[in-house]
Each structure stands twice: as structure tokens, then as C-alpha cells.
Write an enzyme that holds these catalytic residues in place. Structure first.
Site, PDB file in Angstrom:
ATOM      1  N   ASP A  12      -0.510   1.071  -0.265  1.00 45.13           N
ATOM      2  CA  ASP A  12      -1.186   0.201  -1.437  1.00 45.13           C
ATOM      3  C   ASP A  12      -0.371   0.085  -2.706  1.00 45.13           C
ATOM      4  O   ASP A  12      -1.258   0.370  -3.605  1.00 45.13           O
ATOM      5  CB  ASP A  12      -2.500   0.087  -1.274  1.00 45.13           C
ATOM      6  CG  ASP A  12      -3.110  -0.417  -0.262  1.00 45.13           C
ATOM      7  OD1 ASP A  12      -2.475  -1.235   0.538  1.00 45.13           O
ATOM      8  OD2 ASP A  12      -4.236  -0.074   0.198  1.00 45.13           O
ATOM      9  N   VAL A  13       0.784   0.629  -2.748  1.00 48.14           N
ATOM     10  CA  VAL A  13       1.236   0.898  -3.971  1.00 48.14           C
ATOM     11  C   VAL A  13       2.391  -0.216  -4.346  1.00 48.14           C
ATOM     12  O   VAL A  13       2.999  -0.354  -5.424  1.00 48.14           O
ATOM     13  CB  VAL A  13       2.295   2.096  -4.039  1.00 48.14           C
ATOM     14  CG1 VAL A  13       1.121   3.454  -4.109  1.00 48.14           C
ATOM     15  CG2 VAL A  13       3.294   2.344  -2.994  1.00 48.14           C
ATOM     16  N   GLY A  14       2.471  -1.292  -3.409  1.00 45.04           N
ATOM     17  CA  GLY A  14       3.276  -2.396  -3.486  1.00 45.04           C
ATOM     18  C   GLY A  14       4.399  -2.407  -2.913  1.00 45.04           C
ATOM     19  O   GLY A  14       5.616  -3.030  -3.317  1.00 45.04           O
ATOM     20  N   THR A  16       5.691  -3.866   0.087  1.00 45.83           N
ATOM     21  CA  THR A  16       5.916  -5.087   0.419  1.00 45.83           C
ATOM     22  C   THR A  16       6.448  -6.212  -0.591  1.00 45.83           C
ATOM     23  O   THR A  16       7.483  -6.781  -0.340  1.00 45.83           O
ATOM     24  CB  THR A  16       4.521  -5.785   1.315  1.00 45.83           C
ATOM     25  OG1 THR A  16       4.500  -4.716   2.497  1.00 45.83           O
ATOM     26  CG2 THR A  16       5.195  -7.145   1.786  1.00 45.83           C
ATOM     27  N   LYS A  37      10.857  -4.352   9.433  1.00 48.83           N
ATOM     28  CA  LYS A  37       9.711  -3.405   9.291  1.00 48.83           C
ATOM     29  C   LYS A  37       9.514  -2.892  10.496  1.00 48.83           C
ATOM     30  O   LYS A  37       8.823  -3.306  11.528  1.00 48.83           O
ATOM     31  CB  LYS A  37       8.370  -4.189   8.915  1.00 48.83           C
ATOM     32  CG  LYS A  37       7.067  -3.497   8.871  1.00 48.83           C
ATOM     33  CD  LYS A  37       6.614  -2.982   7.356  1.00 48.83           C
ATOM     34  CE  LYS A  37       5.330  -2.501   7.488  1.00 48.83           C
ATOM     35  NZ  LYS A  37       4.948  -2.066   6.140  1.00 48.83           N
ATOM     36  N   ALA A 109       6.005   2.701   6.221  1.00 47.58           N
ATOM     37  CA  ALA A 109       4.714   2.459   6.398  1.00 47.58           C
ATOM     38  C   ALA A 109       3.948   3.673   5.677  1.00 47.58           C
ATOM     39  O   ALA A 109       4.279   4.827   5.925  1.00 47.58           O
ATOM     40  CB  ALA A 109       4.172   2.612   7.859  1.00 47.58           C
ATOM     41  N   GLY A 110       3.259   3.503   4.466  1.00 49.86           N
ATOM     42  CA  GLY A 110       2.674   4.306   3.874  1.00 49.86           C
ATOM     43  C   GLY A 110       3.640   5.139   3.063  1.00 49.86           C
ATOM     44  O   GLY A 110       4.517   4.458   2.455  1.00 49.86           O
ATOM     45  N   GLY A 198       0.130  -8.417  -9.548  1.00 51.92           N
ATOM     46  CA  GLY A 198      -0.298  -9.678  -9.112  1.00 51.92           C
ATOM     47  C   GLY A 198       0.729 -10.816  -8.888  1.00 51.92           C
ATOM     48  O   GLY A 198       0.279 -11.707  -8.494  1.00 51.92           O
TER      49      GLY A 198
END
EC number: 6.3.3.3
Length: 243
Positions: A12-14, A16, A37, A109-110, A198
Site C-alpha cells: 500500500d505504498v502506491g 500500482t 503482474k 507484490a508487497g 489521490g
């Protein structure tokens, strides 16, 4: 064919959104690009995953997903829990090499050492002899996480293509501002991009129009940073906002 792997200092650091930004930047340079991916987790069959988000933001590009697991866990854990075969390093590297593009972006991933199957993204980078771009958080904790990631790359002899802040806040706190200055000094690797927080909610046109301003002048995914070169300081615009 050139390959650029994208890892994060954590989940969840961005990654993608940064992968989408890299893809859009390559398309703006008329560079044929594909995105892989290897393993998607936490998404049911038939539902849009990370590659669908990359296409929505960056535009139509060839994409490849090798495995999908329904639970939001590390890929090898998710595979074992649902009884699926684990991806192997050989089949994944062969699939990446088989993509018909001048640049292939591979989103992990991660973090760097999360097991994708019987291997990690670090193993894949060594197998492909490809550089890795590190996506980092802006705030507290990022100095330790980023330096650990870059030290692991260095120890394995894998080139680092630079650091990108995955979600730069519209109103950065003191820690974020200090980290912006300290990351290049402590890691020896420059910050080559900062994606405003965002922007993943934006539409395609707005996203692609803004992408060039999120990366250091002259930096391109086709010319990854060589870790033997001295780090540079890029004074990115801290007033950028994803709102």
C-alpha cells in the site's frame, strides 16, 4: 527488450499507481510498453485487478497476469491456502521475456522479499538482469524501510533505478519534508519521482496529462538510474496535489 521491475518498501505504498505512471510516461515517449503482474491477490476471478487499473489510467497496453488468488495475502501463502500451484522463477522469467515490447514493466507484490511463488522479486530481477525501481512512502518509517530495500538490492548486485514517492501528500508534514532531503543522502539513490496522493482516482486524460510533471527532468523509464553514478537532488514541487 528492456525490463524495469517495480517494488515497494511495503504494501500500500502506491506501486500500482506508479506502475501506471511509468506506463503513461513510456507511452508519451512513443515507447512500446507492456506490463506484467506475476501474481494478483485479493481479487476474485473476473473482477478487475491491478492491471485493469493500469490500463484505465495509462491507456491500452499489453498486460499479463500469470496467477490470481482470492485472499489478500502474500502470493505464495494465498496459493498454498487455495491449493494452487506455486509460480516458478523459470516460468515467470520466460513469460516476461516473451512480452513483445521495447519496455516491460513488472509490478511485484508487497516488498522486495515477499514470495511471489517459489521466488521473490529480487530473485526475478537477478534472473532477468533488470533494474528495480523502489516505491517508498513519504512519512515516518520510510528511511529505514527504503534503506533496507536498497541495501538488499546492493547485496544481491541488482541495480536500483531510483526511488519514487508513491503518494506525496498535498500538505506534507515535517517528517515527509525531511525524508525528501534525507532519502538520497542516506541511500545514495536519487528520488526520481513523486506521485501526488489521490491521483489514482483521476480519469485517464487528467492522469496522463499530469504524469510528466511527477518525474525528474530528463529521467525516463528507458534510461534507468545507474547505481554507480552519483545521486542527484531533484527539487520536486511539493505543492502538487492529487485533489
Amino acid at each position: 527488450m528492456n525490463t524495469l521491475l517495480v517494488t515497494g518498501t511495503s504494501t500500500d505504498v502506491g506501486k500500482t499507481v506508479v506502475t501506471a505512471a511509468l506506463t503513461a510516461l513510456a507511452r508519451a515517449e512513443a515507447l512500446p510498453v507492456a506490463v506484467c503482474k506475476p501474481a494478483q491477490t485479493g481479487v476474485a476471478p473476473g473482477e478487475p485487478g491491478d492491471l485493469a487499473e493500469v490500463r484505465r489510467l495509462a491507456g491500452p497496453v499489453p498486460t499479463l497476469e500469470l496467477a490470481r488468488y482470492p485472499e489478500p495475502l502474500a502470493p505464495d501463502t494465498a496459493a498454498r491456502r487455495c491449493g494452487a500451484p506455486l509460480l516458478t522463477l523459470d516460468e515467470t522469467a520466460t513469460a516476461v521475456r516473451g512480452l513483445d515490447a521495447e519496455l516491460t514493466v513488472v509490478e511485484g507484490a508487497g516488498g522486495l522479499l515477499v514470495r511471489i511463488g517459489e521466488f521473490t522479486l529480487l530473485d526475478l530481477a537477478r534472473e532477468l538482469d533488470a533494474p528495480v525501481l523502489v516505491v517508498a512512502a513519504a512519512g515516518l518509517g520510510t528511511l529505514n524501510h527504503t534503506e533496507l530495500t536498497i541495501r538488499a538490492l546492493d547485496a544481491a548486485g541488482v541495480r536500483c533505478a531510483g526511488v519514487v514517492i508513491g503518494a506525496w501528500p498535498a500538505e506534507p508534514d515535517l517528517a515527509s519534508v525531511c525524508n525528501r532531503e534525507d532519502l538520497p543522502r542516506l541511500t545514495g539513490v536519487p528520488i526520481v519521482g513523486a506521485v501526488p496522493a489521490g491521483v489514482g482516482a483521476w480519469d485517464h486524460d487528467r492522469f496522463t496529462a499530469a504524469v510528466p510533471g511527477w518525474f525528474a527532468p530528463g529521467w525516463s523509464p528507458r534510461l534507468p538510474f545507474n547505481s554507480d553514478s552519483p545521486p542527484s537532488t531533484w527539487g520536486f514541487d511539493t505543492s502538487q496535489s492529487g485533489t
